[in-house]
Design a protein around this motif. Structure first.
Motif, PDB file in Angstrom:
ATOM      1  N   VAL A  23      49.715  54.421  33.852  1.00 31.69           N
ATOM      2  CA  VAL A  23      49.480  53.090  33.287  1.00 31.69           C
ATOM      3  C   VAL A  23      48.871  52.164  34.344  1.00 31.69           C
ATOM      4  O   VAL A  23      47.882  51.471  34.101  1.00 31.69           O
ATOM      5  N   ILE A  24      49.445  52.187  35.528  1.00 30.91           N
ATOM      6  CA  ILE A  24      48.943  51.334  36.604  1.00 30.91           C
ATOM      7  C   ILE A  24      47.547  51.792  37.028  1.00 30.91           C
ATOM      8  O   ILE A  24      46.682  50.978  37.343  1.00 30.91           O
ATOM      9  N   ARG A  25      47.311  53.089  36.987  1.00 31.26           N
ATOM     10  CA  ARG A  25      45.992  53.637  37.323  1.00 31.26           C
ATOM     11  C   ARG A  25      44.934  53.128  36.361  1.00 31.26           C
ATOM     12  O   ARG A  25      43.872  52.677  36.764  1.00 31.26           O
ATOM     13  N   HIS A  26      45.241  53.168  35.054  1.00 28.65           N
ATOM     14  CA  HIS A  26      44.265  52.724  34.057  1.00 28.65           C
ATOM     15  C   HIS A  26      44.016  51.221  34.153  1.00 28.65           C
ATOM     16  O   HIS A  26      42.877  50.765  34.018  1.00 28.65           O
ATOM     17  N   VAL A  27      45.069  50.458  34.382  1.00 26.15           N
ATOM     18  CA  VAL A  27      44.893  49.009  34.550  1.00 26.15           C
ATOM     19  C   VAL A  27      44.072  48.725  35.801  1.00 26.15           C
ATOM     20  O   VAL A  27      43.213  47.838  35.804  1.00 26.15           O
ATOM     21  N   SER A  28      44.305  49.489  36.859  1.00 27.13           N
ATOM     22  CA  SER A  28      43.535  49.299  38.098  1.00 27.13           C
ATOM     23  C   SER A  28      42.063  49.615  37.891  1.00 27.13           C
ATOM     24  O   SER A  28      41.192  48.904  38.402  1.00 27.13           O
ATOM     25  N   ILE A  29      41.778  50.660  37.146  1.00 27.97           N
ATOM     26  CA  ILE A  29      40.378  51.019  36.875  1.00 27.97           C
ATOM     27  C   ILE A  29      39.707  49.932  36.049  1.00 27.97           C
ATOM     28  O   ILE A  29      38.576  49.516  36.332  1.00 27.97           O
ATOM     29  N   LEU A  30      40.408  49.432  35.034  1.00 25.03           N
ATOM     30  CA  LEU A  30      39.845  48.389  34.185  1.00 25.03           C
ATOM     31  C   LEU A  30      39.621  47.097  34.970  1.00 25.03           C
ATOM     32  O   LEU A  30      38.554  46.480  34.884  1.00 25.03           O
ATOM     33  N   ALA A  31      40.610  46.698  35.757  1.00 28.59           N
ATOM     34  CA  ALA A  31      40.477  45.472  36.552  1.00 28.59           C
ATOM     35  C   ALA A  31      39.419  45.637  37.639  1.00 28.59           C
ATOM     36  O   ALA A  31      38.664  44.696  37.924  1.00 28.59           O
ATOM     37  N   GLY A  77      36.741  47.577  37.513  1.00 23.69           N
ATOM     38  CA  GLY A  77      35.429  47.530  36.874  1.00 23.69           C
ATOM     39  C   GLY A  77      35.016  46.114  36.529  1.00 23.69           C
ATOM     40  O   GLY A  77      33.856  45.725  36.703  1.00 23.69           O
ATOM     41  N   THR A  78      35.975  45.327  36.054  1.00 28.09           N
ATOM     42  CA  THR A  78      35.687  43.929  35.742  1.00 28.09           C
ATOM     43  C   THR A  78      35.345  43.142  37.007  1.00 28.09           C
ATOM     44  O   THR A  78      34.395  42.346  37.016  1.00 28.09           O
ATOM     45  N   ALA A  79      36.107  43.377  38.065  1.00 26.96           N
ATOM     46  CA  ALA A  79      35.831  42.682  39.329  1.00 26.96           C
ATOM     47  C   ALA A  79      34.466  43.086  39.885  1.00 26.96           C
ATOM     48  O   ALA A  79      33.721  42.243  40.394  1.00 26.96           O
ATOM     49  N   LEU A  80      34.124  44.359  39.782  1.00 27.32           N
ATOM     50  CA  LEU A  80      32.820  44.831  40.261  1.00 27.32           C
ATOM     51  C   LEU A  80      31.681  44.203  39.453  1.00 27.32           C
ATOM     52  O   LEU A  80      30.660  43.795  40.023  1.00 27.32           O
ATOM     53  N   ALA A  81      31.872  44.083  38.143  1.00 28.57           N
ATOM     54  CA  ALA A  81      30.853  43.459  37.306  1.00 28.57           C
ATOM     55  C   ALA A  81      30.679  41.982  37.673  1.00 28.57           C
ATOM     56  O   ALA A  81      29.548  41.478  37.715  1.00 28.57           O
ATOM     57  N   GLN A  82      31.770  41.285  37.947  1.00 29.58           N
ATOM     58  CA  GLN A  82      31.667  39.884  38.339  1.00 29.58           C
ATOM     59  C   GLN A  82      30.993  39.734  39.703  1.00 29.58           C
ATOM     60  O   GLN A  82      30.199  38.810  39.906  1.00 29.58           O
ATOM     61  N   CYS A  83      31.307  40.630  40.624  1.00 32.68           N
ATOM     62  CA  CYS A  83      30.653  40.590  41.945  1.00 32.68           C
ATOM     63  C   CYS A  83      29.154  40.840  41.821  1.00 32.68           C
ATOM     64  O   CYS A  83      28.350  40.189  42.498  1.00 32.68           O
TER      65      CYS A  83
END
Length: 129
Positions: free
Chosen positions: A17-25, A27-33
């Motif tokens: 669960v933490i792995r999937h949330v980390s991947i999602l977060a 990816g979002t952070a990378l897109a914002q950067c």
């Protein structure tokens, strides 16, 4: 490719669960950067008025996309039987296709008037906003 996968696995937590949330977060952070990194280049190419037109177009498309399928796609995970879920997927797809056809016909017939209408209202509303 295998080495990149092993490299990323060292930084991801072991719990799924933490792995999937980390991947999602991540990816979002990378897109914002990426968005922030491209902004100086885009601001040199386009004027502030162009960004305003893009924002108005994006908001118009967001409204149309929400109303086009009547949000049936949100109900797909709810049914207990797979047959009902498949029927909702087909219904949502048919509504999207019908909406696209109707919108295409409207724009084909009244595209010029719609363009003039949207320019008129954007010239009135954009200075207010």
């Amino acid at each position: 490719m295998e080495t990149a996968y092993k490299f990323l696995n060292r930084f991801l937590p072991p719990k799924p669960v933490i792995r999937h949330v980390s991947i999602l977060a991540g990816g979002t952070a990378l897109a914002q950067c990426l968005n922030i990194a491209m902004m100086p280049l885009l601001s040199r190419i386009y004027s502030p008025g162009d960004f305003g037109i893009m924002a108005a177009f994006a908001s118009f498309i967001a409204i149309l996309s929400e109303t086009s399928a009547f949000r049936y796609y949100l109900a797909v995970p709810l049914p207990k039987e797979e047959q009902d879920a498949n029927a909702l997927v087909v219904l949502s797809l048919l509504l999207q296709v019908a909406f696209a056809i109707v919108l295409s016909l409207v724009l084909l017939v009244a595209g010029k008037n719609f363009s003039l209408w949207s320019q008129y209202f954007s010239s009135i509303l954009l200075p207010i906003l």
